[in-house]
Enzyme design. Structure first.
Site, PDB file in Angstrom:
ATOM      1  N   ASN A 204      48.228  35.639  45.378  1.00  0.00           N
ATOM      2  CA  ASN A 204      47.348  36.556  44.650  1.00  0.00           C
ATOM      3  C   ASN A 204      47.900  37.980  44.731  1.00  0.00           C
ATOM      4  O   ASN A 204      48.980  38.196  45.286  1.00  0.00           O
ATOM      5  CB  ASN A 204      45.919  36.473  45.191  1.00  0.00           C
ATOM      6  CG  ASN A 204      45.884  36.802  46.665  1.00  0.00           C
ATOM      7  OD1 ASN A 204      46.186  37.909  47.059  1.00  0.00           O
ATOM      8  ND2 ASN A 204      45.555  35.806  47.497  1.00  0.00           N
ATOM      9  N   LYS A 282      62.269  19.481  47.365  1.00  0.00           N
ATOM     10  CA  LYS A 282      63.271  19.841  46.366  1.00  0.00           C
ATOM     11  C   LYS A 282      62.601  20.576  45.212  1.00  0.00           C
ATOM     12  O   LYS A 282      61.430  20.323  44.912  1.00  0.00           O
ATOM     13  CB  LYS A 282      63.941  18.573  45.835  1.00  0.00           C
ATOM     14  CG  LYS A 282      64.814  17.918  46.879  1.00  0.00           C
ATOM     15  CD  LYS A 282      65.855  17.051  46.222  1.00  0.00           C
ATOM     16  CE  LYS A 282      66.939  16.744  47.239  1.00  0.00           C
ATOM     17  NZ  LYS A 282      67.746  15.639  46.833  1.00  0.00           N
ATOM     18  N   PHE A 316      35.247  40.648  53.648  1.00  0.00           N
ATOM     19  CA  PHE A 316      35.288  41.350  52.373  1.00  0.00           C
ATOM     20  C   PHE A 316      34.876  40.354  51.300  1.00  0.00           C
ATOM     21  O   PHE A 316      35.098  39.142  51.458  1.00  0.00           O
ATOM     22  CB  PHE A 316      36.707  41.860  52.065  1.00  0.00           C
ATOM     23  CG  PHE A 316      36.979  43.228  52.627  1.00  0.00           C
ATOM     24  CD1 PHE A 316      37.244  43.393  53.978  1.00  0.00           C
ATOM     25  CD2 PHE A 316      36.966  44.349  51.807  1.00  0.00           C
ATOM     26  CE1 PHE A 316      37.493  44.652  54.508  1.00  0.00           C
ATOM     27  CE2 PHE A 316      37.216  45.616  52.314  1.00  0.00           C
ATOM     28  CZ  PHE A 316      37.477  45.767  53.670  1.00  0.00           C
ATOM     29  N   LYS A 334      28.822  32.523  55.857  1.00  0.00           N
ATOM     30  CA  LYS A 334      29.945  32.611  56.806  1.00  0.00           C
ATOM     31  C   LYS A 334      29.497  33.212  58.141  1.00  0.00           C
ATOM     32  O   LYS A 334      30.330  33.477  59.010  1.00  0.00           O
ATOM     33  CB  LYS A 334      31.089  33.417  56.186  1.00  0.00           C
ATOM     34  CG  LYS A 334      31.633  32.787  54.900  1.00  0.00           C
ATOM     35  CD  LYS A 334      32.878  33.467  54.382  1.00  0.00           C
ATOM     36  CE  LYS A 334      33.235  32.949  52.988  1.00  0.00           C
ATOM     37  NZ  LYS A 334      34.668  32.774  52.789  1.00  0.00           N
TER      38      LYS A 334
HETATM   39  O1  PMT Z   1      45.361  44.154  49.974  1.00  0.00           O
HETATM   40  P1  PMT Z   1      44.949  45.170  48.930  1.00  0.00           P
HETATM   41  O2  PMT Z   1      45.913  45.214  47.772  1.00  0.00           O
HETATM   42  O3  PMT Z   1      44.694  46.509  49.543  1.00  0.00           O
HETATM   43  O4  PMT Z   1      43.566  44.671  48.303  1.00  0.00           O
HETATM   44  C1  PMT Z   1      42.410  44.669  49.090  1.00  0.00           C
HETATM   45  C2  PMT Z   1      41.558  43.406  48.837  1.00  0.00           C
HETATM   46  C3  PMT Z   1      41.012  43.404  47.427  1.00  0.00           C
HETATM   47  C4  PMT Z   1      42.406  42.135  49.058  1.00  0.00           C
HETATM   48  C5  PMT Z   1      40.407  43.451  49.915  1.00  0.00           C
HETATM   49  O5  PMT Z   1      39.663  44.620  49.739  1.00  0.00           O
HETATM   50  C6  PMT Z   1      39.497  42.234  49.797  1.00  0.00           C
HETATM   51  O6  PMT Z   1      38.560  42.171  49.019  1.00  0.00           O
HETATM   52  N1  PMT Z   1      39.785  41.183  50.625  1.00  0.00           N
HETATM   53  C7  PMT Z   1      39.106  39.881  50.582  1.00  0.00           C
HETATM   54  C8  PMT Z   1      39.630  39.046  49.434  1.00  0.00           C
HETATM   55  C9  PMT Z   1      38.960  37.679  49.360  1.00  0.00           C
HETATM   56  O7  PMT Z   1      39.603  36.713  49.681  1.00  0.00           O
HETATM   57  O8  PMT Z   1      37.694  37.730  49.047  1.00  0.00           O
HETATM   58  P2  PMT Z   1      36.745  36.389  48.880  1.00  0.00           P
HETATM   59  O9  PMT Z   1      35.471  36.915  48.335  1.00  0.00           O
HETATM   60  O10 PMT Z   1      37.469  35.342  48.143  1.00  0.00           O
HETATM   61  O11 PMT Z   1      36.553  35.882  50.359  1.00  0.00           O
HETATM   62  C10 PMT Z   1      35.465  36.317  51.184  1.00  0.00           C
HETATM   63  C11 PMT Z   1      35.946  36.462  52.613  1.00  0.00           C
HETATM   64  O12 PMT Z   1      36.346  35.191  53.136  1.00  0.00           O
HETATM   65  C12 PMT Z   1      37.116  37.378  52.801  1.00  0.00           C
HETATM   66  O13 PMT Z   1      36.911  38.188  53.945  1.00  0.00           O
HETATM   67  C13 PMT Z   1      38.311  36.444  53.009  1.00  0.00           C
HETATM   68  O14 PMT Z   1      39.276  37.038  53.867  1.00  0.00           O
HETATM   69  C14 PMT Z   1      37.652  35.243  53.644  1.00  0.00           C
HETATM   70  N2  PMT Z   1      38.305  33.957  53.304  1.00  0.00           N
HETATM   71  C15 PMT Z   1      38.413  33.535  52.024  1.00  0.00           C
HETATM   72  C16 PMT Z   1      38.974  32.314  51.736  1.00  0.00           C
HETATM   73  C17 PMT Z   1      39.459  31.516  52.788  1.00  0.00           C
HETATM   74  N3  PMT Z   1      40.035  30.341  52.551  1.00  0.00           N
HETATM   75  N4  PMT Z   1      39.341  31.943  54.059  1.00  0.00           N
HETATM   76  C18 PMT Z   1      38.774  33.148  54.338  1.00  0.00           C
HETATM   77  O15 PMT Z   1      38.671  33.516  55.498  1.00  0.00           O
END
Ligand code: PMT
Length: 396
Positions: A204, A282, A316, A334
């Site tokens: 991403n 591969k 986040f 969570k």
């Molecule tokens: O890195 P930058 O370019 O500065 O951009 C910042 C950002 C946009 C990446 C950051 O501010 C942000 O929003 N990070 C979280 C991105 C995300 O995965 O959001 P989500 O809404 O999909 O996930 C919610 C939370 O679960 C997040 O804290 C994520 O880290 C966590 N997660 C998600 C999926 C997963 N499989 N495991 C997780 O732990």
């Protein structure tokens, strides 16, 4: 955190004095009021005008231009930095000689002193210089560097001015409150990369900036910080333990190794929600794949949320729209203490920008909107909110 603080930056006669312009500029960019003081020898290398231009402040060069400045300027300063510092200036400081403006100001200053030496390695290793450094260290003066490498005089060895980024970080850190002292914080940042074959992957747009700034701010404020990052071109902040990972499962492993001892986990990483269900060793030939089968990656935050105990867990929510309902759902499902919602479609927010726009929602129902600001400022706001939750003793 450092806006309005006043730093005296002394520049002494070294070829590295040109690097002091960068230090002055970066400190000024952080909102610090910088007064530059130069020895006569420094002026052989650099013009005061360069420093005046980047600091917008008068540059002090002579003890007798303004006879009281060596006392009045230090009285109003928060930190005294010498970069680069020569063997001569270090010697004067150590022996109480105050025969020109820099050494006179040092004598009159009572706060934190940081010295970044730069000189030939034979000069640096001279027992007299080493003794002077030892004596000054014993009085509370802190030395940054010097580094080893090729020196301007043609020698290789220890004597290079420390990295200017390290010097700036040491200044900002010394000026920051130490309200996270004793806390161990794990921060994740950047994207994860899920390999399809040796050349292709799913990932991403995360740059890592948001998470790196949280790690930087927490370290400046005294925390013991581990930054776990997916692939990112960024340089890890000084003073932070750094673990580099690729995939979601590597990130999960790294978090699990650090989780037991931490007081808080902050997940700013954009963890890929999907990975290819199989990895091809591969390179897949063109036409060799019509449909890519995917599997769900581990939800790291959710699994550590279940084991949180008294730890503070911050997530986040990256949404395409200001979807407070969805962020609240993530907070609850969570088992988080706090979530920062960013609408990644807004200009100046989310992925790869220097700024972000967040709504912070905490477990007690507190919701606060924060306008567009630098990611380091958002990081400090998140830390302030974490401290408030800690003060409340985790009461919900
Ligand atoms: O890195 P930058 O370019 O500065 O951009 C910042 C950002 C946009 C990446 C950051 O501010 C942000 O929003 N990070 C979280 C991105 C995300 O995965 O959001 P989500 O809404 O999909 O996930 C919610 C939370 O679960 C997040 O804290 C994520 O880290 C966590 N997660 C998600 C999926 C997963 N499989 N495991 C997780 O732990």
């Amino acid at each position: 955190m450092t806006k309005g603080k006043h730093v005296i930056l002394c520049v002494t006669g070294s070829i590295a004095s040109y690097k002091a312009v960068d230090i002055a500029r970066r400190l000024s960019d952080s909102g610090i009021n910088v007064s530059v003081v130069m020895t006569d020898a420094a002026r052989q290398f650099m013009s005061p005008l360069a420093f005046e231009a980047v600091t917008r402040n008068k540059v002090y060069t002579n003890l007798f231009d303004d006879p009281l400045s060596h006392v009045t300027l230090p009285q109003n300063a928060d930190l005294f930095l010498v970069a680069p510092a020569t063997a001569n200036t270090i010697g004067k400081f150590a022996s109480g000689i105050a025969d020109e403006i820099v050494s006179a100001m040092f004598m009159a200053f009572e706060g934190t002193v940081l010295i970044a030496p730069a000189m030939n390695e034979k000069m640096f290793n001279n027992p007299v210089v080493q003794k002077n450094i030892k004596n000054l260290t014993a009085t509370g003066v802190r030395f940054i560097g010097p580094d080893s490498g090729s020196l301007a005089c043609g020698y290789e060895g220890k004597g290079r001015l420390a990295d200017t980024g390290e010097i700036v970080e040491a200044v900002i850190s010394a000026l920051s409150p130490k309200d996270l002292k004793g806390k161990n914080i794990v921060v994740t940042a950047g994207p994860t990369v899920e390999a399809i074959d040796p050349v292709r992957f799913i990932s991403n747009r995360s740059s890592g900036k948001m998470g790196y700034e949280i790690a930087r701010a927490a370290s400046r404020r005294g925390a013991d910080v581990t930054l776990i990052s997916g692939p990112s071109p960024l340089v890890p902040p000084f003073g932070v333990s750094f673990i580099k990972v690729e995939s979601a499962s590597e990130m999960e492993d790294a978090v699990s190794k650090k989780f037991i001892k931490c007081d808080s986990l902050v997940m700013a990483a954009a963890v890929s929600d999907f990975a290819p269900s199989a990895f091809s060793r591969k390179k897949i030939k063109k036409g060799g794949l019509d449909v890519l089968k995917l599997r769900r990656t581990p939800d790291i935050l959710q699994s550590f949320g279940k084991k949180k105990g008294k730890k503070l867990i911050v997530g986040f929510a990256a949404e395409t729209g200001k979807d407070i309902g969805s962020a609240k759902k993530k907070l609850m499902s969570k088992n988080l203490d706090m979530i920062a919602l960013n609408d990644v479609t807004q200009e100046g927010a989310g992925f790869n920008s220097e700024t972000n726009i967040v709504t912070i929602i905490d477990r007690n129902g507190g919701v606060s909107d924060h306008p567009k600001m630098k990611k380091i400022e958002i990081a400090d706001i998140i830390i302030d909110r974490m401290l408030r939750l800690w003060e409340k003793g985790g009461k919900r």
